[in-house]
Design a protein around this motif. Structure first.
Motif, PDB file in Angstrom:
ATOM      1  N   LYS A   2     -22.914  10.690 -22.628  1.00  0.00           N
ATOM      2  CA  LYS A   2     -22.895  11.531 -21.431  1.00  0.00           C
ATOM      3  C   LYS A   2     -23.470  10.778 -20.243  1.00  0.00           C
ATOM      4  O   LYS A   2     -24.507  10.132 -20.357  1.00  0.00           O
ATOM      5  CB  LYS A   2     -23.700  12.811 -21.662  1.00  0.00           C
ATOM      6  N   GLY A   3     -22.782  10.844 -19.138  1.00  0.00           N
ATOM      7  CA  GLY A   3     -23.257  10.199 -17.927  1.00  0.00           C
ATOM      8  C   GLY A   3     -22.856   8.749 -17.773  1.00  0.00           C
ATOM      9  O   GLY A   3     -23.018   8.180 -16.709  1.00  0.00           O
ATOM     10  N   GLU A   4     -22.348   8.115 -18.816  1.00  0.00           N
ATOM     11  CA  GLU A   4     -21.984   6.699 -18.721  1.00  0.00           C
ATOM     12  C   GLU A   4     -20.811   6.448 -17.783  1.00  0.00           C
ATOM     13  O   GLU A   4     -20.700   5.371 -17.226  1.00  0.00           O
ATOM     14  CB  GLU A   4     -21.628   6.127 -20.101  1.00  0.00           C
ATOM     15  N   LEU A   5     -19.935   7.406 -17.644  1.00  0.00           N
ATOM     16  CA  LEU A   5     -18.745   7.200 -16.822  1.00  0.00           C
ATOM     17  C   LEU A   5     -18.948   7.578 -15.356  1.00  0.00           C
ATOM     18  O   LEU A   5     -18.020   7.494 -14.571  1.00  0.00           O
ATOM     19  CB  LEU A   5     -17.561   7.991 -17.398  1.00  0.00           C
ATOM     20  N   LYS A   6     -20.149   7.972 -14.980  1.00  0.00           N
ATOM     21  CA  LYS A   6     -20.421   8.353 -13.585  1.00  0.00           C
ATOM     22  C   LYS A   6     -20.581   7.142 -12.722  1.00  0.00           C
ATOM     23  O   LYS A   6     -20.951   6.107 -13.088  1.00  0.00           O
ATOM     24  CB  LYS A   6     -21.661   9.220 -13.509  1.00  0.00           C
TER      25      LYS A   6
END
Length: 68
Positions: free
Chosen positions: A64-68
């Protein structure tokens, strides 16, 4: 990033060594990818998916959050 290589490898009944030979890397490379200690190149990821009969997004799951 999480990886499901071990799961897909087991489904195809491959050892780490067998999978490594099929994608032209060392067994240690497969081990490190499975542990999440090494991220493969795009080409290697595609080779793994071809051998394991899956899509990249099935094999590698970003945290979660890695693709932001």
């Amino acid at each position: 990033m999480k990886t499901r290589i071990k799961e897909f490898r087991a489904r195809e009944n491959f050892t780490q060594e067998e999978l490594a030979k099929k994608v032209d890397v060392t067994r240690q490379t497969i081990l490190y990818i499975e542990r999440g200690e090494y991220y493969p190149s795009l080409l290697l990821a595609l080779k793994l998916c071809n051998v394991l009969k899956c899509k990249v997004e099935e094999l590698f799951i970003p945290d979660k959050g890695e693709l932001k």
